[in-house]
Structure formats: structure tokens, C-alpha cells
Design a protein around this motif. Structure first.
Motif, PDB file in Angstrom:
ATOM      1  N   GLU A 106      -0.942 -32.145   4.756  1.00 11.66           N
ATOM      2  CA  GLU A 106       0.339 -32.752   4.400  1.00 11.66           C
ATOM      3  C   GLU A 106       0.608 -33.886   5.378  1.00 11.66           C
ATOM      4  OE1 GLU A 106       4.253 -30.604   3.294  1.00 11.66           O
ATOM      5  OE2 GLU A 106       4.507 -31.196   5.395  1.00 11.66           O
ATOM      6  N   VAL A 107       0.997 -35.032   4.838  1.00 12.79           N
ATOM      7  CA  VAL A 107       1.260 -36.221   5.642  1.00 12.79           C
ATOM      8  C   VAL A 107       2.665 -36.729   5.345  1.00 12.79           C
ATOM      9  CG1 VAL A 107       0.565 -38.614   6.107  1.00 12.79           C
ATOM     10  CG2 VAL A 107      -1.179 -36.863   5.659  1.00 12.79           C
ATOM     11  N   ARG A 108       3.422 -37.035   6.393  1.00  9.60           N
ATOM     12  CA  ARG A 108       4.742 -37.650   6.262  1.00  9.60           C
ATOM     13  C   ARG A 108       4.792 -38.869   7.186  1.00  9.60           C
ATOM     14  NH1 ARG A 108       8.804 -34.387   3.865  1.00  9.60           N
ATOM     15  NH2 ARG A 108       8.155 -32.208   3.545  1.00  9.60           N
ATOM     16  N   ASP A 109       5.210 -39.991   6.625  1.00 10.20           N
ATOM     17  CA  ASP A 109       5.325 -41.217   7.416  1.00 10.20           C
ATOM     18  C   ASP A 109       4.044 -41.505   8.192  1.00 10.20           C
ATOM     19  OD1 ASP A 109       7.996 -41.543   6.574  1.00 10.20           O
ATOM     20  OD2 ASP A 109       8.694 -40.216   8.182  1.00 10.20           O
ATOM     21  N   ASP A 110       2.921 -41.320   7.502  1.00 15.54           N
ATOM     22  CA  ASP A 110       1.589 -41.605   8.044  1.00 15.54           C
ATOM     23  C   ASP A 110       1.177 -40.689   9.195  1.00 15.54           C
ATOM     24  OD1 ASP A 110       1.217 -43.743   6.255  1.00 15.54           O
ATOM     25  OD2 ASP A 110       2.312 -45.101   7.588  1.00 15.54           O
ATOM     26  N   SER A 111       1.914 -39.585   9.388  1.00 18.97           N
ATOM     27  CA  SER A 111       1.553 -38.610  10.420  1.00 18.97           C
ATOM     28  C   SER A 111       1.246 -37.261   9.773  1.00 18.97           C
ATOM     29  CB  SER A 111       2.683 -38.445  11.434  1.00 18.97           C
ATOM     30  OG  SER A 111       2.866 -39.633  12.178  1.00 18.97           O
ATOM     31  N   VAL A 112       0.357 -36.523  10.391  1.00 14.86           N
ATOM     32  CA  VAL A 112      -0.031 -35.204   9.884  1.00 14.86           C
ATOM     33  C   VAL A 112       1.054 -34.198  10.260  1.00 14.86           C
ATOM     34  CG1 VAL A 112      -1.719 -33.351  10.030  1.00 14.86           C
ATOM     35  CG2 VAL A 112      -2.482 -35.739  10.058  1.00 14.86           C
ATOM     36  N   THR A 113       1.706 -33.636   9.275  1.00 13.20           N
ATOM     37  CA  THR A 113       2.723 -32.617   9.533  1.00 13.20           C
ATOM     38  C   THR A 113       2.160 -31.205   9.409  1.00 13.20           C
ATOM     39  OG1 THR A 113       3.424 -32.785   7.224  1.00 13.20           O
ATOM     40  CG2 THR A 113       4.649 -34.073   8.858  1.00 13.20           C
ATOM     41  N   GLN A 114       1.210 -31.021   8.507  1.00 15.42           N
ATOM     42  CA  GLN A 114       0.539 -29.721   8.366  1.00 15.42           C
ATOM     43  C   GLN A 114      -0.924 -29.967   8.050  1.00 15.42           C
ATOM     44  OE1 GLN A 114       2.581 -26.249   6.358  1.00 15.42           O
ATOM     45  NE2 GLN A 114       3.745 -27.913   5.433  1.00 15.42           N
ATOM     46  N   VAL A 115      -1.789 -29.168   8.640  1.00 17.19           N
ATOM     47  CA  VAL A 115      -3.214 -29.249   8.332  1.00 17.19           C
ATOM     48  C   VAL A 115      -3.849 -27.886   8.555  1.00 17.19           C
ATOM     49  CG1 VAL A 115      -3.811 -30.022  10.682  1.00 17.19           C
ATOM     50  CG2 VAL A 115      -5.376 -30.478   8.776  1.00 17.19           C
ATOM     51  N   ARG A 116      -4.709 -27.525   7.662  1.00 23.44           N
ATOM     52  CA  ARG A 116      -5.525 -26.320   7.822  1.00 23.44           C
ATOM     53  C   ARG A 116      -6.958 -26.669   7.448  1.00 23.44           C
ATOM     54  NH1 ARG A 116      -2.306 -21.203   5.089  1.00 23.44           N
ATOM     55  NH2 ARG A 116      -0.258 -21.572   6.058  1.00 23.44           N
ATOM     56  N   VAL A 117      -7.894 -26.112   8.203  1.00 28.48           N
ATOM     57  CA  VAL A 117      -9.314 -26.330   7.922  1.00 28.48           C
ATOM     58  C   VAL A 117     -10.066 -25.036   8.203  1.00 28.48           C
ATOM     59  CG1 VAL A 117     -11.412 -27.547   8.620  1.00 28.48           C
ATOM     60  CG2 VAL A 117      -9.264 -28.809   8.403  1.00 28.48           C
ATOM     61  N   ALA A 118     -10.959 -24.673   7.305  1.00 29.41           N
ATOM     62  CA  ALA A 118     -11.877 -23.554   7.515  1.00 29.41           C
ATOM     63  C   ALA A 118     -13.280 -24.025   7.160  1.00 29.41           C
ATOM     64  CB  ALA A 118     -11.482 -22.348   6.675  1.00 29.41           C
ATOM     65  N   LEU A 119     -14.265 -23.497   7.873  1.00 23.87           N
ATOM     66  CA  LEU A 119     -15.648 -23.933   7.705  1.00 23.87           C
ATOM     67  C   LEU A 119     -16.524 -22.783   7.227  1.00 23.87           C
ATOM     68  CD1 LEU A 119     -16.054 -25.904  11.073  1.00 23.87           C
ATOM     69  CD2 LEU A 119     -15.284 -26.789   8.859  1.00 23.87           C
ATOM     70  N   GLY A 120     -17.495 -23.125   6.386  1.00 23.39           N
ATOM     71  CA  GLY A 120     -18.518 -22.187   5.963  1.00 23.39           C
ATOM     72  C   GLY A 120     -19.894 -22.725   6.321  1.00 23.39           C
ATOM     73  N   GLY A 121     -20.887 -21.849   6.334  1.00 20.97           N
ATOM     74  CA  GLY A 121     -22.259 -22.254   6.631  1.00 20.97           C
ATOM     75  C   GLY A 121     -22.530 -22.494   8.101  1.00 20.97           C
ATOM     76  N   VAL A 122     -21.563 -22.181   8.970  1.00 24.72           N
ATOM     77  CA  VAL A 122     -21.722 -22.498  10.390  1.00 24.72           C
ATOM     78  C   VAL A 122     -21.612 -21.281  11.299  1.00 24.72           C
ATOM     79  CG1 VAL A 122     -20.900 -24.862  10.109  1.00 24.72           C
ATOM     80  CG2 VAL A 122     -19.261 -23.051  10.667  1.00 24.72           C
ATOM     81  N   ALA A 123     -21.179 -20.144  10.771  1.00 26.31           N
ATOM     82  CA  ALA A 123     -20.946 -18.969  11.614  1.00 26.31           C
ATOM     83  C   ALA A 123     -21.183 -17.691  10.822  1.00 26.31           C
ATOM     84  CB  ALA A 123     -19.521 -18.981  12.175  1.00 26.31           C
ATOM     85  N   HIS A 124     -21.170 -16.595  11.538  1.00 27.18           N
ATOM     86  CA  HIS A 124     -21.399 -15.275  10.961  1.00 27.18           C
ATOM     87  C   HIS A 124     -20.256 -14.850  10.045  1.00 27.18           C
ATOM     88  CE1 HIS A 124     -24.209 -11.908  11.410  1.00 27.18           C
ATOM     89  NE2 HIS A 124     -23.200 -11.077  11.312  1.00 27.18           N
ATOM     90  N   LYS A 125     -19.135 -15.568  10.147  1.00 26.55           N
ATOM     91  CA  LYS A 125     -17.964 -15.328   9.313  1.00 26.55           C
ATOM     92  C   LYS A 125     -17.332 -16.680   9.003  1.00 26.55           C
ATOM     93  CE  LYS A 125     -14.162 -14.032  11.477  1.00 26.55           C
ATOM     94  NZ  LYS A 125     -13.202 -13.226  12.254  1.00 26.55           N
ATOM     95  N   PRO A 126     -16.481 -16.766   7.987  1.00 23.81           N
ATOM     96  CA  PRO A 126     -15.765 -18.015   7.765  1.00 23.81           C
ATOM     97  C   PRO A 126     -15.017 -18.410   9.038  1.00 23.81           C
ATOM     98  CG  PRO A 126     -15.471 -16.531   5.901  1.00 23.81           C
ATOM     99  CD  PRO A 126     -16.145 -15.735   6.966  1.00 23.81           C
ATOM    100  N   TRP A 127     -15.094 -19.693   9.390  1.00 25.71           N
ATOM    101  CA  TRP A 127     -14.613 -20.155  10.696  1.00 25.71           C
ATOM    102  C   TRP A 127     -13.337 -20.965  10.527  1.00 25.71           C
ATOM    103  CZ3 TRP A 127     -16.498 -19.031  15.514  1.00 25.71           C
ATOM    104  CH2 TRP A 127     -16.015 -19.787  16.573  1.00 25.71           C
ATOM    105  N   ARG A 128     -12.225 -20.447  11.019  1.00 23.85           N
ATOM    106  CA  ARG A 128     -10.956 -21.180  10.978  1.00 23.85           C
ATOM    107  C   ARG A 128     -10.920 -22.168  12.139  1.00 23.85           C
ATOM    108  NH1 ARG A 128      -5.831 -19.960   8.749  1.00 23.85           N
ATOM    109  NH2 ARG A 128      -4.519 -21.809   9.119  1.00 23.85           N
ATOM    110  N   ALA A 129     -10.671 -23.426  11.826  1.00 24.18           N
ATOM    111  CA  ALA A 129     -10.746 -24.502  12.819  1.00 24.18           C
ATOM    112  C   ALA A 129      -9.399 -24.663  13.529  1.00 24.18           C
ATOM    113  CB  ALA A 129     -11.175 -25.805  12.158  1.00 24.18           C
ATOM    114  N   THR A 130      -9.058 -23.695  14.365  1.00 22.65           N
ATOM    115  CA  THR A 130      -7.747 -23.689  15.014  1.00 22.65           C
ATOM    116  C   THR A 130      -7.605 -24.801  16.050  1.00 22.65           C
ATOM    117  OG1 THR A 130      -8.578 -22.010  16.558  1.00 22.65           O
ATOM    118  CG2 THR A 130      -7.390 -21.225  14.619  1.00 22.65           C
ATOM    119  N   VAL A 131      -8.685 -25.149  16.724  1.00 18.14           N
ATOM    120  CA  VAL A 131      -8.625 -26.241  17.694  1.00 18.14           C
ATOM    121  C   VAL A 131      -8.293 -27.548  16.983  1.00 18.14           C
ATOM    122  CG1 VAL A 131      -9.958 -27.606  19.353  1.00 18.14           C
ATOM    123  CG2 VAL A 131     -10.199 -25.106  19.314  1.00 18.14           C
ATOM    124  N   LEU A 132      -8.967 -27.802  15.890  1.00 15.77           N
ATOM    125  CA  LEU A 132      -8.705 -29.003  15.093  1.00 15.77           C
ATOM    126  C   LEU A 132      -7.258 -29.024  14.619  1.00 15.77           C
ATOM    127  CD1 LEU A 132     -10.819 -30.536  12.267  1.00 15.77           C
ATOM    128  CD2 LEU A 132      -8.472 -29.874  11.807  1.00 15.77           C
TER     129      LEU A 132
END
Length: 331
Positions: free
Chosen positions: A249-275
Motif C-alpha cells: 500500500e502506497v500513500r503520497d508516494d510512501s510505503v504505508t504497508q508492505v508484506r513479503v514472504a519468500l518461497g524456494g529459499v528456506a525449509h519453510k515459507p520465509w516471512r521477510a520481516t527485516v524488509l
């Protein structure tokens, strides 16, 4: 294949009694993974308890506006359901990209979450594999492991979880409903699968006597701005080298909400909390997307066959977020 008995319970209670009282019993859903493992001699149940005829194949709207997806729902029916496609497009996209049409017609939601790793060494009885036999060693660690993990691996296992659906569910903070003779409980999908640690043969936090009955999707407006992207060796059915489930979600060209999860990279689905932490509040530019992706992948460890996946993950995350922004991530 060795001889195996077959049971068809008429109710969930009968299924739970069978799995608890019959030694060597395993639940059978669509069978698209378990039967393969039986053919290879990796799984050897004495009894198959067929749960496909139980009343677990409905998709219903919950009182709070979420969805309850029965564990027996076929993947084809899940991807085609209008409420899912309308409210949670990332899930529908992940399911369609996850397998061929024939497999989706057979595979169930519960079975998808419970499928075991597709590591070549896990399937090779001549190879040492700690997931197949704890303490045997891991030939994949020093072998040809192009599909191997770059996040969360251990010296005992470098395999990755193959589910595309699970990656999308982790993104949405879904819950898994399970039942046993002791009652019903829910497990966060993010906690359902395990990193390998010293016990890679233990795939999930599910108890041996528990049956997955449903997946619960919470109401989530951000899910309307979600997308699944899968990078694989061929456009037809193949497991992910890297996959990305993202919502933005973007408001006024800034990220207000973002979620990312990765597959194919770990033993379980990887939630990208640092990102997610680093990108929230930042400008919605390609440069910021890439910077946050690199921060997430800073903890990745690549080998001769998997080093390429680090850069591939950064590029795939950046491209997915860019597309969401350009498609109208603005609220």
C-alpha cells in the motif's frame, strides 16, 4: 510397494480414532505426495486413512469477513472460488502456479501444506539424508543442490519447502485449524512449518494424532493489493527457485504497508520481516525496494550451486513490489 490396509472413516471422530488406534496409520488426502513417497519406499504406512470423503471440502465466509477453507478442498476449486479470487488474489495465483492442472484436480489444501521436501537426495535411497533418517548425514550439503536453501538452513539439512500455497498463506497471517481427540486448536501458518535445526525429519508442529481440518484467512484489506511471482526453470510445472508473495500500500508516494514472504529459499515459507520493517515509511521507489530486499537477504548463505539465488531473490522482490506499485498500490 509393500501391502497396506485402507480405511474410509465416515466422520472426523472415526478418522481420529483410526490414526490414534491403528499402528503405522497415515491420513490420505489427494495422495499426490504421499503415494509418490510410498512408491519410492520413503514412506511405508501400514494403514491409509482416507479423509477425502469427510465434510471438509467447503469454503465459507466467516462472521468477520474472512474465509474458512476446508482442508479437503481441491486446489482447482480453491483457485477458482470467486471470494478467494476477489479478496485474496495472491492465494489464487500461488495455487495456479503451484502445479499442473491434473495435480491441482487431485491435491487438497491440507495435503499441500503437509507435502514433504522435494530435495533430490531425500528421494534417493542411496544418499545420506537426515530428513529421511535422523543422524544419517546430508549429502545435499556438499552435493548438487541448486534447489537448496539460502536462509534458515543448518548443517543437517539444506532442503526447501515446496509449497507455493503456504507462501501466500504466511503473507496473510493465516491460521491452520487442527483437531485431535483432545480438542481443536489453531496454529499460525508461520509456525506450522519448522526450520531444520538438528531435527530436519520433523516437518511441522502438528502432533501425530492431529488432523488438519481447515485454513482460516483473516479479513485483510491489504490482500486486495497482493501478487505472487514465481521464478522457475520452465514455465510449465516446476518447483520455485525463488518465489515472492507480496502486498503493498502506497500513500503520497510512501510505503504505508508492505508484506513479503519468500518461497524456494528456506525449509519453510520465509516471512521477510527485516524488509517489511525497513521499507515501511520509505519512498516507494525501485531503489528503496532493492535496498530493503538486500537487507533481508544479508543473512542469506549461498554455496557454489545456490549463490545465484541471493541476487535472484533481490531482483524478484524488487520486480514484484514495482509491479504492485505501478498497478495501483496507492490507497
Amino acid at each position: 510397494m509393500r501391502p497396506v490396509s485402507y480405511a474410509v472413516p465416515a466422520s472426523v471422530d472415526e478418522a481420529l480414532a483410526a490414526i490414534a488406534d491403528l499402528p503405522g496409520a497415515k491420513f490420505l488426502g489427494g495422495g499426490t505426495n504421499l503415494v509418490d513417497l510410498m512408491r519410492e519406499g520413503i514412506e511405508a504406512p501400514d494403514v491409509l486413512v482416507d479423509v477425502t470423503r469427510l465434510p471438509l471440502a467447503e469454503i465459507t465466509e466467516t462472521a468477520d469477513g474472512g474465509l474458512r477453507i476446508g482442508s479437503g478442498v481441491r486446489n482447482t476449486d480453491l483457485a477458482a472460488h470467486p471470494l478467494l479470487r476477489g479478496r485474496y488474489p495472491v492465494v489464487a495465483q500461488a495455487v495456479v502456479m503451484g502445479a499442473s492442472g491434473q495435480i491441482r484436480n487431485m491435491a487438497t489444501v491440507g495435503g499441500n501444506l503437509l507435502q514433504r521436501t522435494r530435495c533430490l537426495y531425500f528421494y534417493d535411497q542411496a544418499a545420506a539424508c537426515n530428513k529421511r533418517e535422523r543422524g544419517a548425514g546430508c549429502d545435499a550439503a556438499a552435493g548438487h543442490n541448486r534447489m537448496g536453501a539460502i536462509l534458515g538452513a543448518s548443517e543437517h539439512c539444506v532442503a526447501v519447502h515446496p509449497s507455493d500455497l503456504a507462501v501466500a498463506l504466511v503473507l496473510l497471517d493465516a491460521q491452520v485449524e487442527v483437531v485431535s481427540r483432545s480438542g481443536t486448536r489453531t496454529i499460525s501458518v508461520g509456525d506450522f512449518h519448522r526450520l531444520p535445526g538438528q531435527t530436519p525429519d520433523v516437518d511441522t508442529t502438528l502432533a501425530a494424532d492431529e488432523l488438519v481440518t481447515a485454513v482460516l484467512l483473516p479479513p485483510e484489506p491489504l490482500a486486495l493489493r497482493s501478487r505472487y511471482r514465481k521464478v522457475r526453470d520452465r514455465a510449465s510445472y516446476a518447483f520455485a527457485l525463488v518465489s515472492v508473495a507480496a502486498a503493498l500500500e502506497v500513500r503520497d508516494d510512501s510505503v504505508t504497508q508492505v508484506r513479503v514472504a519468500l518461497g524456494g529459499v528456506a525449509h519453510k515459507p520465509w516471512r521477510a520481516t527485516v524488509l517489511e520493517e525497513q521499507l515501511t515509511g520509505r519512498s516507494a521507489t525501485d531503489e528503496e525496494f532493492e535496498r530493503a530486499a538486500r537487507a533481508e537477504l544479508a543473512q542469506a548463505v549461498g554455496g557454489p550451486d545456490t549463490e545465484f539465488k541471493i541476487g535472484l531473490a533481490v531482483r524478484t522482490i524488487t520486480a514484484t513490489l514495482r509491479r504492485l506499485r505501478d498497478e495501483g498500490g496507492a490507497a
